[in-house]
Scaffold this active site. Structure first.
Site, short mmCIF file in Angstrom:
data_model
loop_
_atom_site.label_atom_id
_atom_site.label_comp_id
_atom_site.label_asym_id
_atom_site.label_seq_id
_atom_site.Cartn_x
_atom_site.Cartn_y
_atom_site.Cartn_z
CD GLU A 114 -5.41 3.00 0.18
OE1 GLU A 114 -4.67 2.32 -0.57
OE2 GLU A 114 -5.21 3.16 1.39
NE ARG B 151 -7.26 6.66 10.12
CZ ARG B 151 -6.61 6.46 9.00
NH1 ARG B 151 -5.37 5.97 9.01
NH2 ARG B 151 -7.19 6.70 7.84
CG HIS C 185 -4.06 10.84 2.92
ND1 HIS C 185 -5.10 10.74 3.82
CD2 HIS C 185 -3.15 9.90 3.28
CE1 HIS C 185 -4.84 9.76 4.68
NE2 HIS C 185 -3.66 9.23 4.38
CE LYS D 116 -2.83 2.44 7.67
NZ LYS D 116 -3.87 2.91 6.73
CD GLN E 176 -2.44 4.53 11.10
OE1 GLN E 176 -3.67 4.53 11.00
NE2 GLN E 176 -1.66 5.04 10.16
CG ASP F 157 -5.44 0.50 4.08
OD1 ASP F 157 -5.48 -0.58 4.68
OD2 ASP F 157 -4.51 1.32 4.19
CD GLU G 45 -7.26 13.08 4.53
OE1 GLU G 45 -7.18 13.98 3.68
OE2 GLU G 45 -7.21 11.88 4.22
CB THR H 59 -7.69 -4.74 2.63
OG1 THR H 59 -6.66 -4.47 3.59
CG2 THR H 59 -7.59 -3.74 1.49
CG ASP I 229 -2.08 0.98 1.03
OD1 ASP I 229 -2.38 1.35 -0.11
OD2 ASP I 229 -2.68 1.38 2.05
CD GLU J 26 -5.77 4.85 5.09
OE1 GLU J 26 -5.15 4.05 4.34
OE2 GLU J 26 -5.22 5.55 5.96
MN MN Z 1 -3.84 3.01 3.02
#
Ligand code: MN
Length: 441
Positions: free
Chosen positions: A213, A249, A146, A265, A252, A245, A386, A269, A139, A211
């Site tokens: 993607e 948080r 971002h 993560k 993480q 993804d 975000e 997915t 990834d 996420e």
């Molecule tokens: Mn990602």
């Protein structure tokens, strides 16, 4: 660069009625996927989407009148994965695409239409599977918007790391937990340390995020020790899927230093089932996103004039949410963001070339994530982190509920589409998943 041909002709319609008009799968798209008829115990097979139908290509090979490279390609579709087809390379893919486009065109004879129609299956009658067996998942982190939005939350004075404009940054992901659209996602438990706590605790993530993607599916790979030159990089990409993804948080934040994301993560997915080929995307190429004055030029191994003028892809991705309450109240899904991959700093060819530049070998079926796609404007942020400024500014849903991160019962719906003057719009379908509560064991 992949040239346009008659398969992209906007005036070409199909005798499959549902393929004409408002559909993600007109005759100009022809994406590949793996399907299984519900209640049928025969093995899954590869098919092509056309309108609201799936063509069982390997079974229809004779009715389609396939020969040569196209027939060889179709024979690879009598399989539960697209890997064999992906491994063949562009001449085979293009021969099959041309033959399918002609056979499904309204200009084909009525006799042939009737012969082929026997191998059409309504999408409502099938379950879709993962399109390829994925050996490795990488990834990337290609959107400067971002990276800046997220970086600002942690480093207000220095949001973008100095390597970002030189290196397409990435981490090696986990392929075992990649699932196809529709698979429920269980909220992960993990080790979490609140900023004011002395010690971490173990429990369900409180900051579950998505996420937005895209995923590149690798076609022919490269030999270990033999990097892929940027001029040839697109020949190694079979097609593109939507990719969510999922990210925890809080897990993480505690685990990511010094080696990057791990359990935050690797729990899941989600990808879409239909692989939109690079050939179908030919009308939607775009120039590399302009670099700011003062930004470095790509180092020579990542720099190709053709890639700079039309190596990028204008694919619009949008995420929407539908909570359990919204479903109860029959409220439609609510959009959270819309952005185009073309605003990302690095092109697909640069990702492939950089990945192999030290000699690493890509293999057929590998999945290369673009990283979160966020554009420069408000409303283009590809993650809740975000949108809510790190959980500080909640989003209000049409049901009156608020969200800073994803709740149990929420359904997240990722969709993609390509639209351009002079071309028929094509879509990706969706990568959708509903969140179930964390395990209590
Ligand atoms: Mn990602």
């Amino acid at each position: 660069m992949i040239k346009r041909n008659e398969t992209h002709d906007p005036s070409r319609n199909s005798w499959v009625r549902s393929a004409n008009g408002d559909t993600p799968f007109p005759i100009q798209n022809l994406p590949f996927g793996v399907f299984q008829i519900k209640g049928d115990d025969s093995a899954p097979r590869c098919g092509v989407a056309i309108g609201r139908e799936i063509l069982d290509v390997s079974m229809a090979s004779r009715a389609l009148g396939l020969a040569g490279l196209a027939a060889q390609a179709a024979a690879c579709m009598r399989s539960s994965t697209l890997n064999a087809l992906a491994a063949l390379g562009r001449p085979h893919w293009q021969a099959l695409r041309l033959a399918l486009s002609r056979a499904l065109s309204q200009d084909t004879t009525l006799k042939r239409q009737q012969a082929i129609a026997k191998y059409l299956i309504p999408m409502s009658r099938v379950n879709m599977h993962l399109p390829v067996t994925i050996g490795d998942f990488t990834d990337f982190y290609t959107s400067s918007y971002h990276a800046t939005n997220v970086g600002r939350l942690f480093r207000p004075d220095n949001p973008l790391m100095p390597n970002f404009k030189w290196i397409p940054v990435a981490y090696h992901g986990r392929s075992s937990s990649i699932v196809v659209s529709g698979t429920p996602i269980r909220r992960p438990n993990g080790q979490i340390k609140a900023p004011d706590a002395a010690t971490p605790r173990f429990g369900p993530t409180q900051r579950l995020d998505y996420e937005v993607e895209l995923g590149l599916i690798v076609g022919p790979g490269n030999t270990l020790g033999h990097p892929i030159q940027i001029k040839r990089a697109q020949d190694h990409v079979f097609g593109v899927v939507l990719l969510n993804d999922w990210s925890a948080r809080d897990i993480q934040a505690w685990e990511y230093q010094p080696l990057g994301p791990f359990l935050a993560k690797n729990f899941a997915t989600t990808i879409s089932p239909w692989v939109v080929t690079m050939d179908a995307l030919a009308p939607f190429h775009a120039p590399a996103w302009p670099r700011d004055a003062g930004d470095p030029q790509p180092l020579p191994y990542l720099n190709d004039p053709n890639d700079a003028t039309h190596g990028h892809l204008d694919i619009q991705v949008n995420m929407s949410i539908r909570s359990a309450q919204m479903r109860q109240k029959k409220l439609p899904a609510q959009s959270l963001s819309l952005a185009s991959y073309r605003t990302s700093y690095w092109t697909p060819a640069q990702l492939i070339t950089h990945h192999t530049s030290g000699g690493c070998n890509l293999q057929t079926g590998d999945l290369i994530g673009t990283g979160t796609i966020s554009g420069p404007q408000r409303g283009e942020e590809g993650a809740l982190l975000e949108i809510t400024q790190g959980g500080k500014q909640p989003v209000t849903l049409s049901s009156g509920e608020t969200r800073t991160f994803v709740s149990d019962g929420d359904e997240l719906i990722l969709q993609g589409q390509c639209t351009r003057e002079g071309a028929v719009s094509i879509g990706f379908g969706s990568a959708t998943a509903r969140i179930t509560p964390a395990s209590t064991k």
